[in-house]
Scaffold this active site. Structure first.
Site, short mmCIF file in Angstrom:
data_model
loop_
_atom_site.label_atom_id
_atom_site.label_comp_id
_atom_site.label_asym_id
_atom_site.label_seq_id
_atom_site.Cartn_x
_atom_site.Cartn_y
_atom_site.Cartn_z
CE1 TYR B 131 -5.70 36.56 55.65
CE2 TYR B 131 -4.04 35.23 56.73
CZ TYR B 131 -5.36 35.50 56.45
OH TYR B 131 -6.34 34.69 56.97
CE LYS B 159 -6.44 34.55 52.80
NZ LYS B 159 -7.55 35.01 53.65
#
Lengths: 297, 297
Positions: B131, B159
């Protein structure tokens, strides 16, 4: 309490939590040196990395080993609910004051930060120091917001980020803020490299990282500035320039001071909580040489 | 699992913790809309503001109400020890994957971040999504660091923060990263305003905030892009431009989506944990008008 030298010790970690014996020893060093206050669980004390029960243990140990010197306990947390609980804990354990940063995951707005301080200040029975540290919170206080918060009940100090390096600019910065806040609220400098300049510019207190490990060093600078010996304070600080440069090159003071404590056998290695790592390699070697050269134990 | 639309629901708070019934309803909306995966406890799910036991409750509810749709659970925490514990919890509760941001209080260095991912990846039994969200973590991944981490065991997706707005620049950005990472690692876009551009530029998945509340809206864009209808995807996204502008003006999507959920009666007000506050005043009014205009329930 929010005057002179406020010394912030590390919280040394161990495999299974906190190295309580080492922390107690660090606090007793500060008490023996007669610093003006002890800041437990500041950024240097890794407050953000600890559970509530770990923080209770650390706050309790700080008070117990401080020989009556006022202990200021960091109560920052991401959620207001948790800040209130931590404030209650700190007060119950005998903290003389609390320190609160607007810690963030989602970047905070002015209204959210004011709301946080208003809620907490109203619940306190001890004085509060506003902890302005954009390097860790990513929140930039405007002077206007400082002025609003400084008028809340129980607010008695502001821990500021580094002041400008140029003495005239530092003085202007402190004068500007001073004009906006009540006289019962003290102004404190942090960022050790800027401490002499900040004290000379009229800051009442130095919230000190290096003072948490080597209090004598920081007391010398503080007492010179308090005696009006501005040049002497500046000279003592400039002598430490290689250390300030190491702080700047290593992403701040924490990883350097942690390595210094490890090098001096004051804590076990590693003393920081992963993923954080104390400085290593050539920088650690340079640090060891500086500690030797300055006779720091 | 890390393809198509990954929808990130809010975690609605209540006076005494989590509004579990409202959270379960939000998850069931996503399951009914047949999103490709559900991202519980992302930034939109306020993972950073919850205790370990609250996170266990939320992860369990997500899996239970997802009707078999894969649930990705956020396991970020400041301390590696806590991340490992959260990973264990998520896996035990049936998460299909985990999402890990290098959350920080002290700004992290590359070695520290790599160390975190290496430690966690080695312990996992489910796939991990890296992330990358500098807006909340303050950590900027270099492409080289992404490449190193993407080679760790169990890493299966990244991400990414918003891609450049210009389609050619977005394509170049994705191509550059794609060339550095293994083919079994998918690339995902976040920042809803940049989702259509990101999918059209070759991202495999949209990690979506708006899709966590109004999945139909986000599925339309995703399916158009997946079918190669780049212009249609772009047009559908541009129709929502006033919403993207509101996100930008309100410090991100969270406070807007929280207000939208409150306005539609899907959660109680306030649904965010203090000090965070959903948008109010004229911006809330504008949001209400947009929801009405677009018929969003």
């Amino acid at each position: 309490m929010f005057r002179g030298l406020s010394a912030f010790p590390l919280t040394p970690f161990s495999d299974d939590g906190i190295d309580e014996a080492a922390f107690a020893r660090l606090v007793r060093r500060l008490a023996a040196a007669r610093v003006d206050s002890i800041g437990a669980l500041g950024s240097t004390g890794s407050y953000a990395y600890l559970t509530r029960s770990e923080r209770k243990r650390v706050a309790g140990l700080a008070v117990k080993n401080a020989s009556g010197i006022p202990v200021i306990v960091g109560i920052g947390a991401l959620r207001t609910r948790d800040v209130l609980a931590l404030a209650e804990d700190a007060q119950a354990l005998g903290a003389s004051g609390v320190l609160l940063a607007p810690m963030s995951y989602q970047k905070l707005g002015d209204d959210e930060v004011f709301g946080l301080y208003a809620t907490v200040a109203n619940e306190l029975s001890v004085p509060l120091c506003v902890y302005d540290n954009p390097a860790t919170t990513r929140f930039e206080f405007s002077d206007e917001l400082h002025a609003r918060i400084a008028r809340l009940p129980n607010v008695r100090s502001i821990k500021l980020p580094p002041v400008p390096a140029e003495p005239g600019a530092a003085r202007a910065r402190i004068d500007r803020l001073r004009a906006l806040i009540p006289s019962h609220v003290t102004l404190g400098v942090s960022g050790d490299a800027s401490a002499a300049t900040g004290l000379n510019a009229g800051c009442d207190v130095w919230y000190s990282v290096i003072g948490g490990l080597f209090p004598g060093l920081a007391l010398e600078i503080t007492r010179a500035a308090q005696a009006g010996l501005a040049q002497e304070a500046q000279r003592l600080s400039e002598r430490l320039q290689p250390l300030w440069e190491l702080f700047a090159r290593c992403g701040g003071s924490l990883r350097v001071v942690a390595a210094a404590a490890e090098l001096r056998g004051l804590v076990r290695r590693p003393c920081l909580p992963l993923p954080l790592m104390a400085v290593d390699g050539p920088q650690r070697q340079q640090l060891a040489e500086l500690l030797d050269r300055w006779g720091l134990q």
